[in-house]
Design a protein around this motif. Sequence first.
Motif, mmCIF file in Angstrom:
data_model
loop_
_atom_site.group_PDB
_atom_site.id
_atom_site.type_symbol
_atom_site.label_atom_id
_atom_site.label_comp_id
_atom_site.label_asym_id
_atom_site.label_seq_id
_atom_site.Cartn_x
_atom_site.Cartn_y
_atom_site.Cartn_z
ATOM 1 N N GLU A 198 -1.555 -0.488 -4.920
ATOM 2 C CA GLU A 198 -0.605 0.444 -5.196
ATOM 3 C C GLU A 198 -1.235 1.452 -5.770
ATOM 4 N N LEU A 199 -0.235 2.633 -5.557
ATOM 5 C CA LEU A 199 -0.616 3.948 -6.028
ATOM 6 C C LEU A 199 0.412 4.184 -7.320
ATOM 7 N N THR A 200 -0.250 4.252 -8.479
ATOM 8 C CA THR A 200 0.706 4.512 -9.925
ATOM 9 C C THR A 200 0.175 5.614 -10.842
ATOM 10 N N THR A 201 0.611 6.195 -11.359
ATOM 11 C CA THR A 201 0.309 7.397 -12.364
ATOM 12 C C THR A 201 -0.535 6.641 -13.708
ATOM 13 N N ALA A 202 -0.102 5.381 -13.847
ATOM 14 C CA ALA A 202 -1.034 4.697 -14.848
ATOM 15 C C ALA A 202 -2.333 4.321 -14.244
ATOM 16 N N LYS A 203 -2.507 4.139 -13.251
ATOM 17 C CA LYS A 203 -3.931 3.904 -12.415
ATOM 18 C C LYS A 203 -4.584 5.395 -12.146
ATOM 19 N N TYR A 204 -3.758 6.410 -11.616
ATOM 20 C CA TYR A 204 -4.176 7.722 -11.045
ATOM 21 C C TYR A 204 -3.274 8.794 -11.920
ATOM 22 N N ALA A 205 -3.643 9.160 -12.854
ATOM 23 C CA ALA A 205 -3.057 10.000 -13.747
ATOM 24 C C ALA A 205 -2.404 11.286 -13.115
ATOM 25 N N SER A 206 -3.135 11.970 -12.092
ATOM 26 C CA SER A 206 -2.500 13.116 -11.738
ATOM 27 C C SER A 206 -1.656 12.999 -10.347
ATOM 28 N N LEU A 207 -1.436 11.932 -9.924
ATOM 29 C CA LEU A 207 -0.662 11.492 -8.892
ATOM 30 C C LEU A 207 0.768 11.537 -9.088
ATOM 31 N N GLY A 208 1.425 12.072 -9.937
ATOM 32 C CA GLY A 208 2.820 12.100 -10.156
ATOM 33 C C GLY A 208 3.538 13.202 -9.203
ATOM 34 N N PRO A 209 3.005 14.486 -8.832
ATOM 35 C CA PRO A 209 3.658 15.027 -7.911
ATOM 36 C C PRO A 209 3.733 14.604 -6.364
ATOM 37 N N VAL A 210 2.432 14.188 -6.051
ATOM 38 C CA VAL A 210 2.373 13.588 -4.762
ATOM 39 C C VAL A 210 3.138 12.352 -4.500
ATOM 40 N N LEU A 211 3.236 11.509 -5.355
ATOM 41 C CA LEU A 211 4.413 10.504 -5.458
ATOM 42 C C LEU A 211 5.577 10.740 -5.410
ATOM 43 N N ASP A 212 5.941 11.926 -6.134
ATOM 44 C CA ASP A 212 7.273 12.275 -6.058
ATOM 45 C C ASP A 212 7.729 13.193 -4.656
ATOM 46 N N GLY A 213 6.556 13.721 -4.164
ATOM 47 C CA GLY A 213 6.634 14.086 -2.499
ATOM 48 C C GLY A 213 7.012 13.064 -1.728
ATOM 49 N N LEU A 214 6.151 12.130 -1.735
ATOM 50 C CA LEU A 214 6.384 11.022 -0.839
ATOM 51 C C LEU A 214 7.614 10.250 -0.707
ATOM 52 N N ARG A 215 8.029 10.145 -1.975
ATOM 53 C CA ARG A 215 9.672 9.615 -2.309
ATOM 54 C C ARG A 215 10.594 10.630 -1.586
ATOM 55 N N GLU A 216 10.416 11.820 -1.620
ATOM 56 C CA GLU A 216 11.352 12.792 -1.201
ATOM 57 C C GLU A 216 11.102 12.640 0.496
ATOM 58 N N LYS A 217 10.064 12.564 0.998
ATOM 59 C CA LYS A 217 9.924 12.546 2.364
ATOM 60 C C LYS A 217 10.110 11.167 2.985
ATOM 61 N N TYR A 218 9.880 10.286 2.288
ATOM 62 C CA TYR A 218 10.021 8.776 2.975
ATOM 63 C C TYR A 218 11.071 7.953 2.279
ATOM 64 N N GLY A 219 11.648 8.172 1.267
ATOM 65 C CA GLY A 219 12.521 7.151 0.461
ATOM 66 C C GLY A 219 13.774 6.878 1.292
ATOM 67 N N LYS A 220 14.258 7.620 2.070
ATOM 68 C CA LYS A 220 15.289 7.421 2.761
ATOM 69 C C LYS A 220 15.188 6.561 4.372
ATOM 70 N N THR A 221 13.899 6.619 4.412
ATOM 71 C CA THR A 221 13.523 5.597 5.790
ATOM 72 C C THR A 221 12.544 4.588 5.196
ATOM 73 N N ALA A 222 12.111 4.558 4.314
ATOM 74 C CA ALA A 222 11.199 3.389 3.982
ATOM 75 C C ALA A 222 11.694 1.942 3.706
ATOM 76 N N GLY A 223 13.064 1.896 3.729
ATOM 77 C CA GLY A 223 13.718 0.810 3.448
ATOM 78 C C GLY A 223 14.259 0.198 2.033
ATOM 79 N N GLY A 224 14.301 1.501 1.125
ATOM 80 C CA GLY A 224 14.546 1.215 -0.232
ATOM 81 C C GLY A 224 16.079 1.277 -0.227
ATOM 82 N N LYS A 225 16.558 1.073 -1.648
ATOM 83 C CA LYS A 225 17.812 1.263 -2.056
ATOM 84 C C LYS A 225 17.943 2.098 -3.362
#
Length: 557
Positions: A198-225
């Motif tokens: 799993e990719l987290t900011t606790a493990k990789y401090a600078s990935l915050g904007p990348v994780l935000d972008g992934l959520r924006e792109k795939y949040g509605k299609t990745a099976g989450g609620k």
Amino acid sequence: MGNRRRVAERRKTRPAVVGGMIAVVVVGAGFGVYALTGGSAADDRTSATSSSGDNKPKVKTGPLSAKEVQSASTTFLTSWQTGKVTQAAAVTSDSTAATALLTGYTKDAHIKDVTLTAGTRTGDKVPFSVKGTVSYKGTTKPLAYESSLTVVRNKETGKPQVDWHSSVVHPDLKDGDTLVTGESGTPPVKAYDRDGGELTTAKYASLGPVLDGLREKYGKTAGGKAGIELQVVRGKASQKAKLSDKTLLTMSKGTPGKVKTTLSPTFQAAAERQVAAKARSSVVVIRPSTGEILAVANNSRSFNVAFQGSLAPGSTMKVVTSTMLFEKGLVKPDQSHPCPKTYKLAGWTFHNDDDSEIKQGSFKLAFGASCNNAFINFAPKLSNSDLTKEAQQVYGLGLNNWAIGVPTFDGSIPVQSGAQMGASLIGQGGVRMNPLNMASVSATVESGVFRQPYLVSPDVDHRTLAKASRTMSAQTQGWLKEVMRYTAGYGTASKAMSGVYGDVGAKTGSAEVDGQKKPNGWFTAYRGDLAAAGVVQAGGHGGDTAGPIVAALLKMG
């Protein structure tokens, strides 16, 4: 001289000392107020009639006094805290925007019981801390963060006022953004590296904007609620800059979907370590044979310069320029080509770094030494659109069509004329890139073919990756690898690339920025099936700053 008068309001209560600072406690509206005092806004109002006798008041000018800064900031903070939005907005430089955002702070973000504590003033800037409670449909959570404001003098009235920007309310807000609490429009995602970690900011401090972008792109299609969150909702300007919505506080967690990326845990961890040790640095690592992004890291945790930065790339752009020159038959690596100390073009005089010159030498030597005028003196033989076409057609740059899985800036190489066209040949003028773009340039040289970089496999969502309209010739690729290999072994990149063995090539860059003491340092290179690029803003020469970061990652291949 006209008559001068001073109007001052006397306090009815004595200020108390709290934590070493003077504070006033205002009771009302259920708020506890702690803010620096210094009298009301009226304390520094000064008026005078003009010497000509026209009775027009003189507008106060000059630097703000400590009392003026304290007065304006206290009025603003106290009014905001006690819910007097109109009064708070009135002491800002944009009362309309301030009223809208401060009103939304309560009504849309559902933040209440706000306490603002001013810190120690530094010049015209006043830091302050914010504590409050977010309450939404029976769920409450505490909120705390730091912010600051700057006081300026109104040019028309001369009065001190808060220089209004949305970041005053929260540092993550850009102008036009809003704060909203409610069911997030996009469900959360859990992102994973290529090995399933799993990719987290606790493990990789600078990935915050990348994780935000992934959520924006795939949040509605990745099976989450979706869950309930306090979010920064981006406005038009931020959307144009490809900034993603940002979660500030999770009230109730939704069910995350899953997204797998191409990131390598080994390379990502190493990239994080490298940028952590160098201020304002960013780096990207790519697999040339596939386009997979193995690592992306930024010293800054708030903005993804590596993917979204728009910076002049300096002499790293000479890789693209050389591709154009080779394909046009204007020069060969071993061909004699001078690099004069100065070169005049369309009224501009161009200089080399340290006013160096190469009177007799090959183009390869000039490339390795990064001698500017050896490139600019080709300008009379080029059309205004040649560099633009080369970048677009061979390297896939500047077409705004990359689909890597998160927002990116895909480079800009505008058609320019005269001196600006000459400056573009050395990565200045209007040319803009980021480490992702320049890592892709090295990857294209290494493989001979442009493969659009990607962070999420196109198999996940069947999106179409960008393609170049043509491929460089085998001869051109061979010549590019020759000059980049020479630069890595004997030129400006040799110090950084020492100890990087195998099929290697590199190019350094230093991009001047107006008002900046040191240039932005750039470095792009490849080693076998690895390509990387980095930038250190205001760091100095690329070989000394970005070079060691890139080289350290290439050594891992």
